[in-house]
Every structure is written in C-alpha cells, then in structure tokens.
Design a protein around this motif. Structure first.
Motif, PDB file in Angstrom:
ATOM      1  N   THR A 125       0.820  -1.217   0.000  1.00  0.00           N
ATOM      2  CA  THR A 125       0.000   0.000   0.000  1.00  0.00           C
ATOM      3  C   THR A 125       0.859   1.274   0.000  1.00  0.00           C
ATOM      4  N   PHE A 144     -10.051   7.464  -1.536  1.00  0.00           N
ATOM      5  CA  PHE A 144     -10.233   6.857  -2.867  1.00  0.00           C
ATOM      6  C   PHE A 144     -11.614   7.159  -3.452  1.00  0.00           C
ATOM      7  N   TYR A 151      -3.366   0.410  -8.967  1.00  0.00           N
ATOM      8  CA  TYR A 151      -4.579  -0.042  -8.286  1.00  0.00           C
ATOM      9  C   TYR A 151      -4.544  -1.537  -7.987  1.00  0.00           C
ATOM     10  N   ILE A 175      -2.171  -1.731  -4.826  1.00  0.00           N
ATOM     11  CA  ILE A 175      -2.822  -1.157  -3.632  1.00  0.00           C
ATOM     12  C   ILE A 175      -3.977  -2.063  -3.190  1.00  0.00           C
ATOM     13  N   CYS A 176      -4.765  -2.571  -4.163  1.00  0.00           N
ATOM     14  CA  CYS A 176      -5.893  -3.445  -3.854  1.00  0.00           C
ATOM     15  C   CYS A 176      -5.413  -4.735  -3.182  1.00  0.00           C
ATOM     16  N   THR A 218      -4.459  -3.905   0.379  1.00  0.00           N
ATOM     17  CA  THR A 218      -5.580  -3.771   1.322  1.00  0.00           C
ATOM     18  C   THR A 218      -6.132  -5.153   1.695  1.00  0.00           C
ATOM     19  N   ALA A 269     -11.417   0.233   2.017  1.00  0.00           N
ATOM     20  CA  ALA A 269     -10.359   0.545   1.047  1.00  0.00           C
ATOM     21  C   ALA A 269     -10.291  -0.520  -0.045  1.00  0.00           C
ATOM     22  N   THR A 323     -10.714   0.291  -4.040  1.00  0.00           N
ATOM     23  CA  THR A 323      -9.616   0.039  -4.983  1.00  0.00           C
ATOM     24  C   THR A 323      -9.962  -1.110  -5.935  1.00  0.00           C
ATOM     25  N   LEU A 353     -12.055   0.286  -8.615  1.00  0.00           N
ATOM     26  CA  LEU A 353     -11.252   1.039  -9.578  1.00  0.00           C
ATOM     27  C   LEU A 353     -10.516   0.111 -10.544  1.00  0.00           C
TER      28      LEU A 353
END
Lengths: 87, 87
Positions: free
Chosen positions: A17, B21, B42, B45-46, B49, B71, B75, B78
């Motif tokens: 992250t 976000f 993305y 980050i996804c 999370t 989150a 994400t 997205l």
C-alpha cells in the motif's frame, strides 16, 4: 514489535500500500497526462499519510514513520504533478 | 485499544487514507475516462488492502478490518473500472 509470521504479513501489506503509488507516479511523470486523475483523492490521501506520519512519531513506531514518509513523498509528488499538468 | 488524543489522530488518518479513494471512484464512474490511471498501481494497492484485511483478522483489530474492507471495496472497484474502460 514482535517479528513473527503475522507481523511479516503486516509489513508486506505496508509495502504494497506504500510502493503501490510508484507505478502511477512513473506513468504520470512520463505521459504528463493527468486528465482522469482526481486531485481531491490525492490531496486527501496525501493529508492522510501526513497524519499517519505524525501518529507514527507520537507512538514512536518506526514502521509507521518509514511507510508514511515514502507514501507521503509519492502522493505529494502526484498532487504537484496534477497541479502542474492539469488544463 | 486506548481511546486518547493520539488514537483519535490515528483513526482520523485511517479515514483520510481510506475514504480518499472515493472522489477518484466517483470521477471515474462519471467520466468513464481511465487513460491516465495506472492499472499496476490499483492492482498493487488493492492486493495490499486485502493483505491488511487478513492481517487485521489475524490480530483481531476491528479498526484495521473495517478500514481495509472499505479501502479494498474502493480500490477493487477502480481495478474493475480500469479493465472495463481502458482502450
């Protein structure tokens, strides 16, 4: 901080992250295209990482401090790039 | 978990880096323009999370679990929007 399998999972999650913003920064730096990026998103996330950094300093957590210095640098750079290249 | 000024700062920071976000999701949903968004960002980050969510479940932290469910939802949406609208 205990270094066991669970804490290692937390550190890996923190890397994902945090360094996850790097490909967006590279793409934006190269293309100079910010049309579909949300300035409010990066402003809020950047403020959030600054708050996490203050929190990390207050609780004296090296992991929180380091992760959020990096995340702040990436998201702040993206705010600057959006302000510079938006039309 | 102690509820004092420092922990409240941590919770505020978590709200910023979670709900931050939302404006990006709204913008992408409305404009269907994903040209300047980074799919690798993305995706990473996804995944991060999701790892935070597992970490939260393992350490039994309600704050980490709730923040990362939200989150992850943002994400992951997205990632789906980028896959749907990219050319």
């Amino acid at each position: 901080m205990q270094i066991n399998a669970v804490e290692i999972l937390g550190l890996v999650a923190a890397c994902f992250t945090t360094f996850g913003f790097l490909p967006q920064m590279r793409k934006t730096w190269r293309t100079k295209d910010v049309t579909s990026l949300s300035l409010p998103m990066y402003s809020v996330i950047c403020t959030g990482t600054a708050l996490w950094l203050i929190y990390g300093l207050l609780i004296n957590s090296t992991a929180v401090i380091l992760a959020n210095i990096v995340a702040f640098a990436f998201t702040f750079s993206l705010v600057i790039l959006i302000l510079k290249y938006r039309k």
